[in-house]
Design an enzyme around this catalytic site. Structure first.
Site, PDB file in Angstrom:
ATOM      1  N   GLN A 176     -13.088 130.375  66.734  1.00 34.73           N
ATOM      2  CA  GLN A 176     -13.351 129.467  65.715  1.00 34.73           C
ATOM      3  C   GLN A 176     -14.821 128.919  65.768  1.00 34.73           C
ATOM      4  O   GLN A 176     -15.215 128.573  66.971  1.00 34.73           O
ATOM      5  CB  GLN A 176     -12.288 128.395  66.101  1.00 34.73           C
ATOM      6  N   HIS A 211       5.021 111.222  79.619  1.00 37.31           N
ATOM      7  CA  HIS A 211       5.958 112.124  79.139  1.00 37.31           C
ATOM      8  C   HIS A 211       5.691 111.834  77.517  1.00 37.31           C
ATOM      9  O   HIS A 211       6.157 110.787  77.077  1.00 37.31           O
ATOM     10  CB  HIS A 211       7.277 111.989  79.656  1.00 37.31           C
ATOM     11  N   HIS A 235      -0.367 123.594  65.590  1.00 34.00           N
ATOM     12  CA  HIS A 235      -1.655 123.224  66.474  1.00 34.00           C
ATOM     13  C   HIS A 235      -2.749 123.346  65.562  1.00 34.00           C
ATOM     14  O   HIS A 235      -3.363 124.395  65.441  1.00 34.00           O
ATOM     15  CB  HIS A 235      -1.656 124.392  67.511  1.00 34.00           C
ATOM     16  N   THR A 289     -13.450 126.036  73.111  1.00 31.46           N
ATOM     17  CA  THR A 289     -12.710 125.691  74.352  1.00 31.46           C
ATOM     18  C   THR A 289     -12.014 126.811  74.841  1.00 31.46           C
ATOM     19  O   THR A 289     -11.452 127.497  74.181  1.00 31.46           O
ATOM     20  CB  THR A 289     -11.552 124.671  73.450  1.00 31.46           C
ATOM     21  N   ASP A 346      -2.228 120.460  73.175  1.00 26.67           N
ATOM     22  CA  ASP A 346      -2.395 119.250  72.305  1.00 26.67           C
ATOM     23  C   ASP A 346      -1.552 118.071  73.081  1.00 26.67           C
ATOM     24  O   ASP A 346      -2.148 116.993  73.377  1.00 26.67           O
ATOM     25  CB  ASP A 346      -1.801 119.413  70.820  1.00 26.67           C
ATOM     26  N   SER A 347      -0.436 118.416  73.511  1.00 27.14           N
ATOM     27  CA  SER A 347       0.576 117.654  74.488  1.00 27.14           C
ATOM     28  C   SER A 347      -0.356 117.106  75.702  1.00 27.14           C
ATOM     29  O   SER A 347      -0.285 115.950  76.055  1.00 27.14           O
ATOM     30  CB  SER A 347       1.760 117.977  74.660  1.00 27.14           C
ATOM     31  N   ARG A 394      -3.391 117.172  76.277  1.00 25.34           N
ATOM     32  CA  ARG A 394      -4.546 116.110  75.837  1.00 25.34           C
ATOM     33  C   ARG A 394      -4.016 114.970  75.592  1.00 25.34           C
ATOM     34  O   ARG A 394      -4.711 113.654  75.950  1.00 25.34           O
ATOM     35  CB  ARG A 394      -5.346 116.846  74.751  1.00 25.34           C
TER      36      ARG A 394
END
Length: 328
Positions: free
Chosen positions: A88, A174, A181, A235, A154-155, A157
């Site tokens: 990307q 949590h 995504h 990343t 993502d979770s 982060r």
């Protein structure tokens, strides 16, 4: 593949920044007993060099066979991890990568299956939800044995950002990001909790955290990849560790609950796409999805995210090169 097998073998396809970081994470954490690294012919020597370099860390970790592999080495692998794809670029969305990476994905999956591979696919190349779908189609494998990294990063982060905001350990947070995504992902605020305490309740004892700050926090999570790409070009560390965590859950038959690209069969009113949601994962792949009871607004966001992915898939599958796979 059975959960009683002692010698665990992983084949990595793609030795770029993500792939090599993932390989290092496996070595550093002592995951698997065998790691083969596949690259395109013109980059084969890089895979040879990385395998040698990684092997020099084994005296500090645990024994492991590491080598530059060929597709025939996939035959007896437990797990094939696909990180190969066009990277990307700044200003480019994950969905912009579809055309380039579908062709790459088809070539990889076809060769892996031709080897006699009968394990689990783990997909990390972007756009991961679309490429998980294409891996399923091109392979003809059961949906349970085709897994995407989904919203695992993502979770993570999201948990880390909340931890920093609330001054707690991220391991005590949590909370999930669900959906694509990518740009249409969303935070599941309704079930976020700190050590079992609902976030809304927890915030009552926390000074100076306003709703606008939480919205900004989520936007930072959603756009984190763009921020990192603009600063360093790519990343790879975060996703590498996320992939290592998923790998461990599979090889050790943990039945861990992780947010992954999971096939939808009507949950949340969504069908026939792979999209990020929590699921139980073990030695045979996805055991079952964990259907968090979303509120109405979150359900609408899930459906909107799935609609975007479905539109991308429908457009991509107009290409005659991919239509044959739809018959699987």
């Amino acid at each position: 593949m059975t959960s009683t097998k002692q010698h665990k073998k992983v084949i990595l396809v793609g030795d770029g920044a993500v792939g090599s970081s993932y390989a290092f994470a496996l070595v550093n954490q002592g995951i698997a007993q065998e790691l083969g690294i596949i690259e395109i012919p013109q980059l084969h020597e890089k895979a040879v060099g990385d395998a040698l370099d990684l092997s020099h860390a084994l005296a500090f970790t645990s024994p492991k066979k590491i080598y530059a592999a060929k597709y025939e080495d996939c035959a007896d692998a437990d797990l094939v991890v696909i990180t190969a794809g066009a990277p990307q670029k700044p200003g480019e969305t994950r969905l912009d990568l579809v055309g380039k990476n579908l062709a790459i994905n088809k070539s990889i999956v076809t060769q892996v299956v031709a080897s006699g591979f009968d394990g689990i696919f783990l997909v990390a190349a972007n756009p991961v939800d679309v490429l998980t779908y294409s891996t399923w189609k091109f392979s003809g494998f059961p949906k349970e044995r085709v897994i995407g990294s989904g919203t695992s990063l993502d979770s993570a982060r999201f948990r880390q950002a909340l931890a920093e905001k609330l001054d707690v350990d991220a391991r005590s947070v949590h909370a999930y990001i669900m959906g694509e995504h990518g740009d249409s992902e969303f935070a599941v605020w309704s079930h976020a909790n700190i050590a079992g305490v609902n976030l809304e309740e927890f915030l009552k004892d926390t000074q100076n955290v306003q709703e606008a700050e939480l919205i900004e926090l989520f936007e930072g999570v959603r756009d984190a990849a763009y921020t990192i790409i603009n600063k360093k070009g790519a990343t790879y560390y975060g996703i590498a560790v996320a992939l290592a965590r998923i790998t461990k859950a599979i090889l050790d038959d943990e039945n861990a609950v992780l947010p992954l690209s999971v096939f939808q069969e009507g949950q949340y009113g969504v069908k026939n796409v792979f999209i990020g949601q929590p699921a139980v994962v073990g030695a045979h792949g996805i055991v079952r999805p964990v259907n968090i009871p979303l509120n109405d607004a979150e359900t609408q966001k899930m459906q909107a995210s799935a609609k975007e992915l479905q539109a991308i898939i429908d457009e991509a599958w107009k290409n005659p090169e991919f239509q044959a796979a739809s018959k699987n």
